[in-house]
Design an enzyme around this catalytic site. Structure first.
Site, PDB file in Angstrom:
ATOM      1  N   PRO A 275      33.626  40.393  38.307  1.00 42.94           N
ATOM      2  CA  PRO A 275      32.202  40.698  38.512  1.00 42.94           C
ATOM      3  C   PRO A 275      31.823  40.327  39.943  1.00 42.94           C
ATOM      4  O   PRO A 275      32.123  39.217  40.403  1.00 42.94           O
ATOM      5  CB  PRO A 275      31.496  39.775  37.508  1.00 42.94           C
ATOM      6  CG  PRO A 275      32.445  38.651  37.247  1.00 42.94           C
ATOM      7  CD  PRO A 275      33.826  39.206  37.448  1.00 42.94           C
TER       8      PRO A 275
ATOM      9  N   GLN B  70      28.557  41.122  32.173  1.00 39.15           N
ATOM     10  CA  GLN B  70      28.267  39.714  32.443  1.00 39.15           C
ATOM     11  C   GLN B  70      26.759  39.464  32.464  1.00 39.15           C
ATOM     12  O   GLN B  70      26.007  40.202  33.114  1.00 39.15           O
ATOM     13  CB  GLN B  70      28.862  39.266  33.781  1.00 39.15           C
ATOM     14  CG  GLN B  70      28.782  37.744  33.901  1.00 39.15           C
ATOM     15  CD  GLN B  70      29.168  37.209  35.257  1.00 39.15           C
ATOM     16  OE1 GLN B  70      28.503  37.499  36.254  1.00 39.15           O
ATOM     17  NE2 GLN B  70      30.227  36.423  35.309  1.00 39.15           N
TER      18      GLN B  70
ATOM     19  N   CYS C 144      27.474  31.305  39.395  1.00 42.85           N
ATOM     20  CA  CYS C 144      26.812  31.843  40.590  1.00 42.85           C
ATOM     21  C   CYS C 144      26.206  30.699  41.416  1.00 42.85           C
ATOM     22  O   CYS C 144      25.418  29.896  40.905  1.00 42.85           O
ATOM     23  CB  CYS C 144      25.735  32.842  40.193  1.00 42.85           C
ATOM     24  SG  CYS C 144      24.871  33.470  41.646  1.00 42.85           S
TER      25      CYS C 144
ATOM     26  N   LYS D   6      32.470  32.498  32.588  1.00 42.31           N
ATOM     27  CA  LYS D   6      33.104  32.423  33.904  1.00 42.31           C
ATOM     28  C   LYS D   6      32.395  31.306  34.646  1.00 42.31           C
ATOM     29  O   LYS D   6      31.165  31.323  34.768  1.00 42.31           O
ATOM     30  CB  LYS D   6      32.978  33.754  34.633  1.00 42.31           C
ATOM     31  CG  LYS D   6      33.642  33.759  36.000  1.00 42.31           C
ATOM     32  CD  LYS D   6      33.805  35.187  36.516  1.00 42.31           C
ATOM     33  CE  LYS D   6      34.450  35.226  37.877  1.00 42.31           C
ATOM     34  NZ  LYS D   6      33.578  34.710  38.946  1.00 42.31           N
TER      35      LYS D   6
HETATM   36  C1  LIG Z   1      29.987  39.501  46.898  1.00 44.45           C
HETATM   37  C2  LIG Z   1      30.378  38.696  45.686  1.00 44.45           C
HETATM   38  C3  LIG Z   1      29.612  38.778  44.545  1.00 44.45           C
HETATM   39  C4  LIG Z   1      29.967  38.035  43.414  1.00 44.45           C
HETATM   40  N1  LIG Z   1      29.226  38.182  42.275  1.00 44.45           N
HETATM   41  C5  LIG Z   1      29.620  37.548  41.151  1.00 44.45           C
HETATM   42  C6  LIG Z   1      28.937  37.782  39.913  1.00 44.45           C
HETATM   43  O1  LIG Z   1      27.998  38.590  39.817  1.00 44.45           O
HETATM   44  N2  LIG Z   1      29.365  37.080  38.836  1.00 44.45           N
HETATM   45  C7  LIG Z   1      30.427  36.206  38.893  1.00 44.45           C
HETATM   46  O2  LIG Z   1      30.772  35.594  37.890  1.00 44.45           O
HETATM   47  N3  LIG Z   1      31.092  36.002  40.031  1.00 44.45           N
HETATM   48  C8  LIG Z   1      30.735  36.660  41.142  1.00 44.45           C
HETATM   49  N4  LIG Z   1      31.459  36.504  42.289  1.00 44.45           N
HETATM   50  C9  LIG Z   1      32.665  35.655  42.267  1.00 44.45           C
HETATM   51  C10 LIG Z   1      33.923  36.496  42.007  1.00 44.45           C
HETATM   52  O3  LIG Z   1      33.891  37.093  40.727  1.00 44.45           O
HETATM   53  C11 LIG Z   1      35.197  35.648  42.125  1.00 44.45           C
HETATM   54  O4  LIG Z   1      35.228  34.676  41.132  1.00 44.45           O
HETATM   55  C12 LIG Z   1      35.277  34.964  43.495  1.00 44.45           C
HETATM   56  O5  LIG Z   1      34.980  35.876  44.533  1.00 44.45           O
HETATM   57  C13 LIG Z   1      36.660  34.368  43.727  1.00 44.45           C
HETATM   58  O6  LIG Z   1      37.638  35.352  43.709  1.00 44.45           O
HETATM   59  P1  LIG Z   1      38.225  36.030  45.060  1.00 44.45           P
HETATM   60  O7  LIG Z   1      38.514  34.891  46.001  1.00 44.45           O
HETATM   61  O8  LIG Z   1      39.467  36.733  44.573  1.00 44.45           O
HETATM   62  O9  LIG Z   1      37.174  36.916  45.605  1.00 44.45           O
HETATM   63  C14 LIG Z   1      31.110  37.198  43.422  1.00 44.45           C
HETATM   64  C15 LIG Z   1      31.864  37.113  44.593  1.00 44.45           C
HETATM   65  C16 LIG Z   1      31.529  37.851  45.705  1.00 44.45           C
HETATM   66  C17 LIG Z   1      32.385  37.761  46.935  1.00 44.45           C
END
Ligand SMILES: Cc1cc2nc3c(=O)[nH]c(=O)nc-3n(C[C@H](O)[C@H](O)[C@H](O)COP(=O)(O)O)c2cc1C
Length: 319
Positions: A16, A70, A99, A138
């Site tokens: 997400p 979510q 978040c 999450k």
């Molecule tokens: C722009 C952005 C928006 C995100 N929005 C959400 C969200 O709506 N809900 C959520 O649980 N995590 C959100 N995340 C976290 C990601 O789902 C993920 O857990 C986090 O980026 C770590 O993974 P990565 O390093 O592979 O990006 C967001 C991350 C980014 C970068």
């Protein structure tokens, strides 16, 4: 792998991401092999007031199923109502406890819930009673380095009936800084019997394979590593199966970038597409010659036909 009653074709999901994981993005990730795609976090209050922006976030197509929706919020009753209202279109309901954005935490939702374990129990219990759909949370590892409590939150979540958990092992105060502490995913996996999904810093297929190896997690969620790079999923599946992964060709990039643009246009219309696709198109050309020049051009495009033409011109001249 399975999450509750949901059987998934492989252990790689699309995370997400607010402002990113809209329907066009999810369709692209799905077409490139993601076993499950997540909507961005959707406000339980927004659903209650039936806001237009919230409804748009729920747009879906059968092709993307299984779809995880979510939800975020801090009130058990409202979260349960929200879960009921989205259940029909969702194959799984995921609750956001991670978040870090102030606007969200100020209201007591997102990662602020990590500071209120009793409230977490109340929310999960209420949502669990409201829907028989597979249910996950999450979360982050804690609010700050002095209050790392992911084990306690996980224990509560499992007691209240979640079917799996996703940990992004950073604290709220870390935001996205430093490195995700994958050993926390391992610790979680070692202490739970429900599936554990790992998230954090999966920027290439090699890291996805390493996360499985180092943590023993049951599945992973690709976040920022999917920006302009849906091939990461197929590459990781290849690596996990002992096959040699293939790099996308210039033609692959062009076809997928254009497909993403077309999907966005079809789903959202020209206005939103112009805003939304600027970033995606720039991500698709990352690392290619003259990507910087392309970025400047695409940011100047004022119409979709201009945007498409610039995209085609760039790839026509790309090696
Ligand atoms: C722009 C952005 C928006 C995100 N929005 C959400 C969200 O709506 N809900 C959520 O649980 N995590 C959100 N995340 C976290 C990601 O789902 C993920 O857990 C986090 O980026 C770590 O993974 P990565 O390093 O592979 O990006 C967001 C991350 C980014 C970068």
């Amino acid at each position: 792998m399975r999450i509750g009653t949901l059987k998934l074709k492989n252990p790689i999901f699309s995370a997400p991401m607010a402002g990113i994981s809209d329907l066009p993005y999810r369709l692209i990730m799905k077409r490139h092999g993601a076993a499950m795609v997540f909507t961005e976090m959707i406000s339980a209050n927004g659903l209650f007031f039936n806001g237009k922006a919230t409804r748009i976030l729920l747009q879906s197509r059968q092709e993307e199923q299984p779809l995880a929706v979510q939800l975020f919020g801090d009130d058990p009753v409202r979260m349960a109502e929200a879960a009921k209202s989205v259940a029909e279109g969702a194959d799984l309901i995921d609750l956001n406890l991670g978040c870090p954005v102030r606007k969200v935490t100020r209201s007591g939702a997102g990662s602020a819930l990590l500071c209120a374990p009793a409230k977490v129990a109340g929310i999960i219990s209420a949502v669990r009673k409201a829907t028989g759909k597979p249910l996950t949370i999450k979360f982050r590892s804690g609010w700050d380095c002095d209050s790392v409590n992911f084990m306690e939150i996980a224990r509560i979540a499992v007691e209240e009936g979640v079917d799996a958990l996703t940990l992004h092992p950073r604290t709220r105060t870390q935001m996205f800084g430093g490195q995700a502490e994958w050993q926390q995913i391992r610790a979680l996996k070692e202490s739970l019997t429900v599936p554990v999904i790992g998230s954090g810093d999966l920027f290439d297929a090699g890291r996805i394979k390493t996360m499985f190896a180092q943590t023993g997690c049951d599945a992973v969620m690709v976040g920022r590593g999917g920006y302009g790079n849906p091939w990461i999923i197929g590459q990781a599946l290849d690596l996990l199966a002992g096959r040699v992964p293939r790099e996308p060709t210039t033609k692959d990039r062009f076809i997928t970038a254009r497909e993403h643009l077309e999907l966005c246009l079809e789903i959202f219309g020209p206005r939103k597409t112009l805003g939304q696709m600027r970033k995606h198109l720039c991500w698709y050309v990352r690392g290619m010659d003259n990507a910087t020049g392309f970025r400047a051009e695409i940011n100047q495009a004022r119409t979709i036909s201009e945007m498409s033409r610039r995209l085609e011109d760039f790839f026509a001249h790309a090696a």
